[in-house]
Design a protein around this motif. Structure first.
Motif, PDB file in Angstrom:
ATOM      1  N   GLN A   1       0.839  -1.294  -0.022  1.00 16.44           N
ATOM      2  CA  GLN A   1       0.048   0.128   0.106  1.00 16.44           C
ATOM      3  C   GLN A   1       0.827   1.291  -0.097  1.00 16.44           C
TER       4      GLN A   1
ATOM      5  N   CYS B   1     -10.598   0.544   3.744  1.00 20.42           N
ATOM      6  CA  CYS B   1      -9.301   0.193   3.407  1.00 20.42           C
ATOM      7  C   CYS B   1      -8.562   1.479   3.322  1.00 20.42           C
ATOM      8  N   LEU B   2      -7.545   1.703   3.540  1.00 16.06           N
ATOM      9  CA  LEU B   2      -6.757   3.039   3.348  1.00 16.06           C
ATOM     10  C   LEU B   2      -6.508   3.253   1.775  1.00 16.06           C
TER      11      LEU B   2
ATOM     12  N   HIS C   1      -7.748  -9.233   6.390  1.00 13.68           N
ATOM     13  CA  HIS C   1      -7.794  -8.294   5.165  1.00 13.68           C
ATOM     14  C   HIS C   1      -6.227  -7.899   4.770  1.00 13.68           C
ATOM     15  N   GLU C   2      -5.331  -7.746   5.639  1.00 14.42           N
ATOM     16  CA  GLU C   2      -4.015  -7.395   5.491  1.00 14.42           C
ATOM     17  C   GLU C   2      -3.173  -8.263   4.582  1.00 14.42           C
TER      18      GLU C   2
ATOM     19  N   HIS D   1      -4.096  -8.276   1.131  1.00 13.35           N
ATOM     20  CA  HIS D   1      -3.312  -7.349   0.345  1.00 13.35           C
ATOM     21  C   HIS D   1      -2.030  -7.862  -0.288  1.00 13.35           C
TER      22      HIS D   1
HETATM   23 NI    NI Z   1      -6.805  -2.405   3.178  1.00 16.38          NI
END
Ligand code: NI
Length: 173
Positions: free
Chosen positions: A51, A94-95, A136-137, A140
């Motif tokens: 990210q 989510c960022l 969630h991470e 990614h």
């Molecule tokens: Ni996220």
């Protein structure tokens, strides 16, 4: 520590599979510290290295509440080694997909194996918001986003919105 820029949808890097980290050294720790600062600043409760544009299997998480002492977790090469049959629903965000939230169903409890900030192997049983966040991470790191779990109709709508916004920004308007 230095704050980094968070990439957002539809950046294709968000769909790449991150590479395992070979050794946990000073540069790994520096990168994770930058990730943590970026995450706290956002603010968010979890961030994967991809990210900030670095496709390595690194995650930082802190699910402590505002009035609690900070509890940063550093996960290198995290893997889910067990997940419960029982599921739980959480509203996720989510960022990399700012201001979009939706309900996602995932296993309620998981066990994650990872190397910590010092490169020592650890296992941790997670439930509640931490279980959701770890899943969630790790997604990614595999190029998966939480919008992949929602209806195609809603997903197409959010992707379109972000793609349009990006074109608009590029045009300089
Ligand atoms: Ni996220």
């Amino acid at each position: 520590m230095a704050k980094r820029e968070i990439i957002t949808l539809p950046d294709p890097l968000l769909r790449t599979v991150s590479k395992p980290v070979k050794t946990v050294d000073a540069s790994t720790r520096k990168l994770m510290d930058d990730m943590l600062e970026t995450m706290y600043d956002a603010p968010g409760i979890g961030l994967a290295a991809v990210q900030i544009g670095v496709p390595q299997r690194l995650v930082v998480i802190d699910t402590s509440k505002e009035d609690e002492e900070k509890q940063p977790l550093f996960l290198v090469n995290p893997e889910i080694v067990w997940s419960s049959e029982e599921e739980a629903d959480y509203e996720e965000g989510c960022l990399s997909i700012p201001e979009f939230f939706d309900m996602v169903t995932r296993p309620k409890e998981i066990k994650v194996r990872y190397l910590d900030r010092e490169g020592v192997e650890q296992e941790r049983l997670c439930d509640g918001v931490l279980a959701t966040c770890v899943q969630h991470e790790i997604d990614h790191l595999n190029g998966i986003l939480f919008i992949d779990y929602i209806s195609k109709l809603k997903r197409d709508r959010v992707v379109k919105k972000f793609t349009k916004a990006q074109k608009f920004a590029r045009s300089g308007a």
